[in-house]
Design a protein around this motif. Structure first.
Motif, PDB file in Angstrom:
ATOM      1  N   THR A   5       0.833  -1.200   0.000  1.00 47.72           N
ATOM      2  CA  THR A   5       0.000   0.000   0.000  1.00 47.72           C
ATOM      3  C   THR A   5       0.874   1.259   0.000  1.00 47.72           C
ATOM      4  N   LEU A   6       1.917   1.261   0.809  1.00 45.25           N
ATOM      5  CA  LEU A   6       2.835   2.405   0.853  1.00 45.25           C
ATOM      6  C   LEU A   6       3.495   2.618  -0.505  1.00 45.25           C
TER       7      LEU A   6
ATOM      8  N   SER B  23       2.364   1.757  -3.415  1.00 47.06           N
ATOM      9  CA  SER B  23       1.394   2.254  -4.396  1.00 47.06           C
ATOM     10  C   SER B  23       1.150   3.749  -4.207  1.00 47.06           C
ATOM     11  N   TRP B  24       1.159   4.209  -2.963  1.00 44.78           N
ATOM     12  CA  TRP B  24       1.007   5.647  -2.711  1.00 44.78           C
ATOM     13  C   TRP B  24       2.204   6.421  -3.254  1.00 44.78           C
ATOM     14  N   VAL B  25       3.397   5.922  -2.966  1.00 52.20           N
ATOM     15  CA  VAL B  25       4.613   6.614  -3.424  1.00 52.20           C
ATOM     16  C   VAL B  25       4.644   6.680  -4.947  1.00 52.20           C
ATOM     17  N   TRP B  26       4.392   5.552  -5.616  1.00 51.54           N
ATOM     18  CA  TRP B  26       4.404   5.549  -7.076  1.00 51.54           C
ATOM     19  C   TRP B  26       3.281   6.388  -7.647  1.00 51.54           C
ATOM     20  N   GLY B  27       2.118   6.377  -6.988  1.00 51.01           N
ATOM     21  CA  GLY B  27       1.008   7.217  -7.436  1.00 51.01           C
ATOM     22  C   GLY B  27       1.348   8.687  -7.354  1.00 51.01           C
ATOM     23  N   LEU B  28       1.988   9.098  -6.260  1.00 51.82           N
ATOM     24  CA  LEU B  28       2.398  10.497  -6.117  1.00 51.82           C
ATOM     25  C   LEU B  28       3.462  10.869  -7.153  1.00 51.82           C
TER      26      LEU B  28
ATOM     27  N   TYR C  66       3.879   9.477 -10.088  1.00 52.63           N
ATOM     28  CA  TYR C  66       3.189   9.516 -11.384  1.00 52.63           C
ATOM     29  C   TYR C  66       2.414  10.834 -11.522  1.00 52.63           C
ATOM     30  N   TRP C  67       1.715  11.220 -10.468  1.00 52.66           N
ATOM     31  CA  TRP C  67       0.960  12.468 -10.490  1.00 52.66           C
ATOM     32  C   TRP C  67       1.896  13.663 -10.685  1.00 52.66           C
TER      33      TRP C  67
END
Length: 146
Positions: free
Chosen positions: A130-131, A133-138, A140-141
Motif C-alpha cells: 500500500t505504501l 502504491s502511494w509513493v508511485w502514485g504520487l 506519477y501524479w
C-alpha cells in the motif's frame, strides 16, 4: 570454542553441500508456469459464460480458494519445499501466506490464535504494498503535473 574463520568456513562447506541450481530453477519455472497455466485455463473456462472482467475476477477468486484448500492439509508447503520460488506466484503465494498462520495458530483459539496471527506474514506485504502504491502514485501524479 574459538574457531579460526578458515576452519569455520570449511565446516560450513562440509555441512552445506552445493545446491543443484539449474534443477531448482527448472522446478520453480515449471511449477510457477503450471500455476499460471491453471489460472489461464480457469479464465478460459469462465470466459465461456461471463465477460472478460468477471472471468478475471472469478479466476482470481478460484486461485485464492484452491491455494487455501491445498494449504490446510499442508500440500502447498510440500510443493513449496520442492519448487521454491515457483510457488510464490503472487495470488497463490499470498493466499498461502494468509492461511498458513491461521492453520498453525488455530489451537490457540479464534481470537488470540487465528484472528491475531492470520496476517503475520501477509501483513507487511499489505502495508508496504500500500505504501509503495502511494509513493508511485504520487510520483506519477507529479511527473504528469510538471
Amino acid at each position: 570454542m574459538n574457531l579460526p574463520p578458515k576452519n569455520y568456513d570449511e565446516m560450513v562447506k562440509r555441512a552445506n553441500p552445493p545446491s543443484p541450481v539449474l534443477r531448482d530453477c527448472l522446478w520453480a519455472f515449471f511449477v510457477g508456469g503450471s500455476i499460471c497455466l491453471l489460472g489461464e485455463g480457469l479464465r478460459q473456462f469462465y470466459l465461456m459464460w461471463y465477460d472478460k472482467d468477471l472471468a478475471g475476477t472469478l479466476t482470481s477468486i478460484s486461485l485464492v480458494f484452491l491455494s487455501a484448500v491445498v494449504t490446510v492439509p499442508g500440500w502447498y508447503q510440500k510443493l513449496a519445499a520442492k519448487a521454491g520460488a515457483g510457488t510464490l506466484v503472487p495470488i497463490t503465494g499470498f493466499a498461502n501466506s494468509v492461511v498458513s498462520p491461521a492453520v498453525e495458530f488455530k489451537a490457540e483459539g479464534w481470537v488470540t490464535g487465528v484472528g491475531s496471527k492470520i496476517f503475520t506474514i501477509a501483513g507487511p506485504v499489505l502495508a508496504f504494498g500500500t505504501l509503495a502504491s502511494w509513493v508511485w502514485g504520487l510520483l506519477y501524479w507529479a511527473m504528469n503535473k510538471f
